[in-house]
Design an enzyme around this catalytic site. Structure first.
Site, PDB file in Angstrom:
ATOM      1  N   ASP B   8      -2.439  -5.739  10.674  1.00  0.00           N
ATOM      2  CA  ASP B   8      -1.088  -5.718  11.595  1.00  0.00           C
ATOM      3  C   ASP B   8      -0.325  -7.059  11.149  1.00  0.00           C
ATOM      4  O   ASP B   8      -0.713  -8.117  11.687  1.00  0.00           O
ATOM      5  CB  ASP B   8      -1.117  -5.584  12.967  1.00  0.00           C
ATOM      6  CG  ASP B   8       0.196  -5.372  13.513  1.00  0.00           C
ATOM      7  OD1 ASP B   8       1.453  -5.243  13.045  1.00  0.00           O
ATOM      8  OD2 ASP B   8       0.258  -5.239  14.792  1.00  0.00           O
ATOM      9  N   ASP B 103       4.790  -2.974   8.057  1.00  0.00           N
ATOM     10  CA  ASP B 103       3.923  -4.450   8.465  1.00  0.00           C
ATOM     11  C   ASP B 103       2.445  -3.865   8.935  1.00  0.00           C
ATOM     12  O   ASP B 103       1.789  -4.518   9.759  1.00  0.00           O
ATOM     13  CB  ASP B 103       4.746  -5.042   9.426  1.00  0.00           C
ATOM     14  CG  ASP B 103       5.066  -4.386  10.793  1.00  0.00           C
ATOM     15  OD1 ASP B 103       4.849  -3.262  10.720  1.00  0.00           O
ATOM     16  OD2 ASP B 103       5.210  -4.864  11.805  1.00  0.00           O
ATOM     17  N   GLU B 104       2.151  -2.541   8.415  1.00  0.00           N
ATOM     18  CA  GLU B 104       0.777  -2.230   9.049  1.00  0.00           C
ATOM     19  C   GLU B 104       0.130  -1.286   8.182  1.00  0.00           C
ATOM     20  O   GLU B 104       0.989  -0.627   7.496  1.00  0.00           O
ATOM     21  CB  GLU B 104       1.098  -1.264  10.453  1.00  0.00           C
ATOM     22  CG  GLU B 104       1.292  -1.967  11.694  1.00  0.00           C
ATOM     23  CD  GLU B 104       1.334  -1.211  12.956  1.00  0.00           C
ATOM     24  OE1 GLU B 104       0.272  -0.566  13.208  1.00  0.00           O
ATOM     25  OE2 GLU B 104       2.669  -0.980  13.416  1.00  0.00           O
TER      26      GLU B 104
END
Lengths: 80, 409
Positions: B8, B103-104
């Site tokens: 993350d 973003d993960e």
């Protein structure tokens, strides 16, 4: 704060091992040495390629755009 | 035994901006979609978060909470480029990378961990590569666990720039102390319903009878039961694959409220509606899909919302058809209060329309859509536009060019 400039500028560029990087630029009648390249990225508009360089010179931030098709450098923004 | 890493990125957009511009480092920075009073802060820097700025929030509110707050206009091309760099780094460690969002990502490292000296070593190497290739400001938090659900939970525990491992030894203790709303997939409404059943922690959820959960949540009961036990449902990975889109949609908040009853505002409203339809329909066509259902969403000046869905027997794919149907929905709704947001969504997706049509008109429509898509892909969004969108601000659905590029075939 960031300020939009969008001005065509002359940039001295170094080439090494299939890569290139801006070394210095001329702006407001002064030659400014690029001390650090903070971030680079590429983008496209349609099929036109653009290279972006976020750099530091004398403690200030500058962002340049290199238009591959037109072979021009634009100073897009700076910090003030 | 399965082994997952959940990576993350810490305050991703804001960190990228701080990496690019060192004068922003140490300041409460937030990435917004504009600078007007209605602009929304979509990502806040670690400094801004420390001062209480949560995301998403309205810019005016963020400035109220944190007077030194520095808004930065989001540059999505930049973020998507970094996202691709990140994926390249992940692919060195495993072939099974599942992108969860920009973003993960989940990395299945069961078979490759030993080669690199263990999952923790991989986490360490990823962090080192981020620092070397992306910059010192772009950091991530990594969770390591035997399931995706637990790895996602683990990545939240040691934020920012941390690593946390959940294994058989500490799993029970962690589930015992984890509030049920901290689990991925439990939103506000589900939390409320779970609390009504006396379920407060993840452990409570795992111990609750499966039959009881199914009775209350239907088929989602299976998912919740597995979640409470820190397990993944079979087939869940397939669900999260980027090719499994269930809908395509866009929404837009106007800088000022628009009144549908005024002809000038109505024209502006429809121009933006056309752009939203174009953005969503183009993404759908790129996947060779068509839809049968269209949904219109409106938010009024007082934040109350209205939505209307309509399903059709025949599938449709052209921007013109989507716009026509959305426009009818809007006219039927004929909102009498000023609007602040409008959105559309296309769902019940099908591949039926990808075959050649026997009807000339349909085929012509398809050819035209393909030709326009080709031109706009080659020369840039809205290079060719119809008269409908002339009244709009001409920015198009700007996220399309960045966020959706990664999903292109």
């Amino acid at each position: 704060m960031q300020q939009k400039i969008n001005e065509k500028v002359n940039v001295l560029v170094g080439f090494r091992e299939k890569k290139f990087k801006p070394l210095a630029f001329y702006w407001q009648n002064r030659k400014r040495k690029i001390e650090k390249i903070n971030l680079t990225y590429t983008a496209k508009t349609g099929r036109h390629d653009f290279y972006y360089f976020s750099v530091t010179s004398a403690g200030d931030y500058y962002k340049f755009c290199f238009d591959v098709t037109k072979m021009t450098w634009t100073l897009e923004e700076t910090s003030f | 035994m399965s082994l997952y890493l959940h990576v993350d990125m810490d305050s991703f957009f804001a960190s990228v901006e701080q990496q690019a511009n060192p004068t922003l480092r140490g300041k409460p920075v937030g990435v917004t979609g504009g600078t007007g009073p209605r602009a929304v802060v979509v990502a806040a820097s670690i400094e801004a978060k420390k001062q209480g700025v949560k995301t998403p929030t309205i810019l005016a509110k963020a400035k109220l909470i944190c007077p030194d707050f520095v808004p930065i206009w989001g540059d999505f091309e930049k973020y998507i480029f970094i996202h691709h760099q990140i994926l390249k780094i992940f692919e060195k460690y495993t072939a099974t990378v599942s992108v969860f969002s920009i973003d993960e990502a989940f990395l299945e490292v069961s078979r490759t961990a030993r080669r690199f000296g263990g999952a923790q070593k991989i986490a360490e190497l990823i962090k080192r590569e981020f620092r070397g290739k992306l910059g010192e400001r772009i950091t991530c938090s990594i969770g390591i666990a035997p399931s995706r659900a637990l790895s996602k939970l683990a990545s939240k525990i040691n934020k920012p720039d941390g690593v946390f491992v959940i294994n058989q030894r500490n799993q029970k203790e962690i589930l015992k102390t984890t509030a049920v709303e901290s689990l991925c997939g439990v939103g506000f409404k589900t939390k409320k319903k779970l609390n009504q059943l006396g379920i407060v922690t993840a452990q409570d959820l795992g111990c609750y009878s499966l039959r009881g959960l199914i009775r209350r949540f239907g088929v989602n009961g299976y998912f919740l039961h597995a979640l409470g036990r820190g397990e993944d449902l079979k087939g869940q990975e397939e669900e999260n694959k980027i090719d499994c889109e269930k809908s395509f949609g866009h929404q837009y908040t106007f800088p000022e409220n628009l009144d549908y009853q005024s002809s000038k505002d109505r024209a502006e409203l429809k121009a933006k509606l056309f752009e939203l339809c174009e953005g969503a329909a183009r993404r759908m066509r790129r996947k060779n899909l068509a839809c049968r259902t269209i949904s219109l969403r409106i938010r009024f000046y007082n934040f109350s919302s209205f939505s209307r869905d309509k399903s059709f027997k025949c599938c449709f794919f052209s921007t013109e058809d989507v716009y026509q149907k959305a426009s009818v929905l809007l006219d039927e709704a004929a909102p009498s209060f000023p609007l602040r947001l409008i959105g559309i969504s296309l769902s019940t997706l099908t591949r039926e329309c990808s075959q050649k049509s026997l009807f000339l008109k349909e085929q012509q429509k398809k050819n035209l859509s393909e030709a326009l898509d080709d031109i706009n892909s080659r020369w840039g969004e809205l290079t060719v536009k119809t008269g409908h969108s002339l009244l709009s601000d001409g920015r198009g659905v700007f996220r399309e060019s960045a966020f959706q590029r990664k999903f292109r075939a």
